[in-house]
Design an enzyme around this catalytic site. Structure first.
Site, PDB file in Angstrom:
ATOM      1  N   SER A  78      33.073  -5.658  18.547  1.00 49.99           N
ATOM      2  CA  SER A  78      32.431  -6.154  17.329  1.00 49.99           C
ATOM      3  C   SER A  78      33.405  -6.289  16.171  1.00 49.99           C
ATOM      4  O   SER A  78      34.527  -5.764  16.201  1.00 49.99           O
ATOM      5  CB  SER A  78      31.281  -5.233  16.908  1.00 49.99           C
ATOM      6  OG  SER A  78      31.728  -4.170  16.088  1.00 49.99           O
ATOM      7  N   VAL A  79      32.911  -6.962  15.145  1.00 49.51           N
ATOM      8  CA  VAL A  79      33.660  -7.134  13.894  1.00 49.51           C
ATOM      9  C   VAL A  79      33.975  -5.790  13.249  1.00 49.51           C
ATOM     10  O   VAL A  79      34.947  -5.659  12.490  1.00 49.51           O
ATOM     11  CB  VAL A  79      32.845  -8.034  12.935  1.00 49.51           C
ATOM     12  CG1 VAL A  79      31.557  -7.335  12.480  1.00 49.51           C
ATOM     13  CG2 VAL A  79      33.658  -8.486  11.731  1.00 49.51           C
ATOM     14  N   LYS A  80      33.177  -4.771  13.564  1.00 50.54           N
ATOM     15  CA  LYS A  80      33.348  -3.463  12.939  1.00 50.54           C
ATOM     16  C   LYS A  80      34.579  -2.706  13.445  1.00 50.54           C
ATOM     17  O   LYS A  80      34.979  -1.709  12.848  1.00 50.54           O
ATOM     18  CB  LYS A  80      32.089  -2.615  13.143  1.00 50.54           C
ATOM     19  CG  LYS A  80      30.847  -3.171  12.465  1.00 50.54           C
ATOM     20  CD  LYS A  80      30.952  -3.113  10.950  1.00 50.54           C
ATOM     21  CE  LYS A  80      29.615  -3.419  10.293  1.00 50.54           C
ATOM     22  NZ  LYS A  80      29.630  -3.191   8.852  1.00 50.54           N
ATOM     23  N   ASP A  81      35.164  -3.188  14.545  1.00 52.18           N
ATOM     24  CA  ASP A  81      36.429  -2.594  14.976  1.00 52.18           C
ATOM     25  C   ASP A  81      37.460  -2.680  13.855  1.00 52.18           C
ATOM     26  O   ASP A  81      38.290  -1.781  13.679  1.00 52.18           O
ATOM     27  CB  ASP A  81      36.983  -3.332  16.194  1.00 52.18           C
ATOM     28  CG  ASP A  81      36.184  -3.089  17.459  1.00 52.18           C
ATOM     29  OD1 ASP A  81      35.232  -2.292  17.404  1.00 52.18           O
ATOM     30  OD2 ASP A  81      36.502  -3.702  18.486  1.00 52.18           O
ATOM     31  N   GLY A 127      36.779   0.054  11.284  1.00 54.97           N
ATOM     32  CA  GLY A 127      37.002   1.379  11.862  1.00 54.97           C
ATOM     33  C   GLY A 127      38.479   1.724  11.879  1.00 54.97           C
ATOM     34  O   GLY A 127      38.896   2.797  11.425  1.00 54.97           O
TER      35      GLY A 127
END
Length: 537
Positions: A107-110, A113
């Protein structure tokens, strides 16, 4: 991204300090020192500002052939042209999708993070032996858990019960510990994921909440990364970009970078019905209180969300988002998640005004892995009326009413009695599920044996707690007037469903229909056909 140095007093430009010693928290003091995730940002960025950015920026650079760790694989996602869906609707412009679901964690959230962890290390907040705690809908947690695994930190993720089991299993596989909170708990509730995370941080030595809602690393990851990549990939020819909004970091970072590099580009925000992020406020008026699409929308305005970069807001709902996500998979070969369908729905509406040769970019946030038992499943879609149930095998009983089927003797338990009462009822009546109602008879959920067992084993509930602490909400309801065919599609996957009826405008429980009851019915019907007393096909 120019701004002042006055991000609120936190070591990561306004965020939670490391707790170096354990603190005892009394039951009466659950909201003590609660740090709100919706305080106004003090960032002074504005388009055209001459201020020097106080932040540490990371310029785009080509990836080496061999990477030192998985963290260096994050970012650099491809921009892919859609070749069927826009054309089928008569759009004249080019529609490209930014494939964030191809990041290594899915995901884009990598991006955020990894960025938040590296920033915390650079500032001396994270050191060997530290614990990372984060409230999240799941994808940020996966990005952080991946970074924690690679860098050697303990990771504890707090997430709502609504989120998919695939996310939970992925987090656990990465070594993270997962705590679930009630989906309906408000962001500022003692039972909400943010308050629970903050209490954990105060009680666990050497722990830190990186806090995606307030951490400058969230939008910076997209300003330096995602936004810069889009501009570079289209040689600055970006006429419209469509972005879903959760914490707002993706919107803020991409939006600011796009506005600086492509001042005539329209920044379009996609927000689900039931969320309150959109402007003007009238757009948020709805009867929707729950939506299935994950990772977008909130009931508060996160600090990192800068709505000034948005030119127009559009709303979407499950009924348009999930089938369109399925179409992205089927027609374009893009293995993306449900919120991608919402973003594309908004893009297809907004891009109608674009001309031939102009470029619209749509961010596809996450991948299919998280939703294999949800919108990817035909049974799940049919259970929630997102897809019609078809009588593919000409079953003669298909259109008979559910109310004609045998059901278990109706037993219910109140939500304000001890769990021990529910356990005693389940043992006495040999039940694996027990509907929960409130004092008015309204359905609140189910005490479901596998869920209750998990809570007891993991000390998330004890027999003296009230039943409302052990309510399972991932169940399906069906009206007694529905046909057996639709019920059979649901019970191919689920072990039970609740049968209801409408009574003077209220929904009332009729009974519980189980896989066993359906099996006995279908077996009897099949035997009748085999004996020549029915219509064999």
């Amino acid at each position: 991204m120019a701004s002042s140095n006055s991000h609120r007093g936190c070591p990561v430009n306004g965020h939670r300090a490391v707790n170096t010693k354990q603190q005892t928290i009394s039951e009466e003091d659950l909201m003590a020192n609660f740090i709100r995730p919706d305080q106004p940002s003090r960032c002074t960025w504005s388009l055209g500002t001459a201020e020097t950015s106080p932040h540490h920026h990371v310029p785009l650079a080509p990836k080496p052939s061999v990477l030192p760790s998985i963290l260096e694989a994050v970012g650099g996602t491809p921009l892919v042209k859609l070749n069927k869906i826009p054309q089928s609707l008569g759009l004249k412009c080019n529609v490209y999708v930014k494939c964030e679901f191809l990041n290594p964690g899915g995901s884009v959230k990598d991006r955020i993070g990894v960025r938040m962890v590296l920033e915390a290390e650079r500032k001396g907040l994270l050191k060997p032996g530290c614990t990372i705690i984060e409230p999240t809908s799941g994808n940020t947690g996966i990005g952080l858990a991946m970074a924690a695994a690679a860098r050697g930190y303990r990771c504890l993720i707090v997430m709502p019960e609504k989120m998919s089991n695939e996310k939970v299993d992925t987090l656990k596989a990465l070594g993270a510990e997962v705590i679930r909170t009630p989906t309906e708990a408000a962001f500022d509730s003692p039972e909400g994921l943010i308050a629970v995370s903050q209490r954990l941080q105060r009680s666990i030595p050497d722990s830190v909440i990186l806090d995606q809602y307030r951490n400058a690393g969230n939008p910076l990851a997209h300003y330096d990364g995602t936004g810069a990549e889009i501009v570079e990939q289209l040689n600055g020819q970006v006429d419209m970009v469509v972005i879903g909004t959760g914490t707002g970091g993706t919107m803020t970072g991409i939006g600011r970078r796009i506005k600086e590099s492509c001042p005539n580009c329209q920044v379009i925000a996609a927000d689900p019905e039931g969320s309150i992020l959109a402007e003007p406020e009238e757009l948020n008026r709805t009867e929707v209180s729950f939506y299935e699409v994950e990772g977008v929308g909130y009931d508060f305005l996160p600090t990192v969300l800068d709505r000034t970069v948005v030119d127009r807001w559009y709303k979407f709902n499950d009924r348009v988002a999930l089938p369109l996500a399925r179409r992205l998979i089927r027609d374009e070969g893009l293995l993306c998640g449900g919120s991608s369908g919402g973003n594309l729905f908004v893009a297809l509406e907004a891009a109608k005004e674009l001309k031939e040769g102009q470029n619209c970019v749509v961010v596809l946030p996450d991948n299919i892995r998280n939703y294999l038992t949800k919108f990817v499943s035909d049974n799940w879609m049919e259970a929630r009326y997102f897809k019609e149930s078809e009588n593919c095998h000409n079953q003669k009983w298909w259109n008979d009413k559910v109310q004609t089927l045998p059901m278990e003797t109706l037993e219910t338990v109140r939500d304000d009695v001890p769990i021990s009462d529910a356990i005693e009822m389940m043992q006495r009546n040999n039940l694996t599920h027990l509907p929960v109602v409130d004092s008015t008879g309204a359905i609140k959920g189910v005490v479901h044996l596998p869920n209750l067992l998990s809570k007891l084993l993991n000390r998330l509930a004890k027999p003296t707690d009230l039943v409302r602490r052990a309510i399972f909400k991932q169940y399906v309801k069906i009206d007694q007037q529905e046909n057996i065919g639709r019920a059979s599609r649901i019970l191919e996957k689920d072990s039970f469903l609740l049968v209801t009826r409408q009574e003077t405008g209220a929904e009332r429980l009729v009974g519980v229909l189980t896989q066993r009851a359906l099996f006995d019915f279908v077996a009897e019907q099949a035997a009748t056909v085999a004996n020549g007393n029915g219509n064999a096909d």
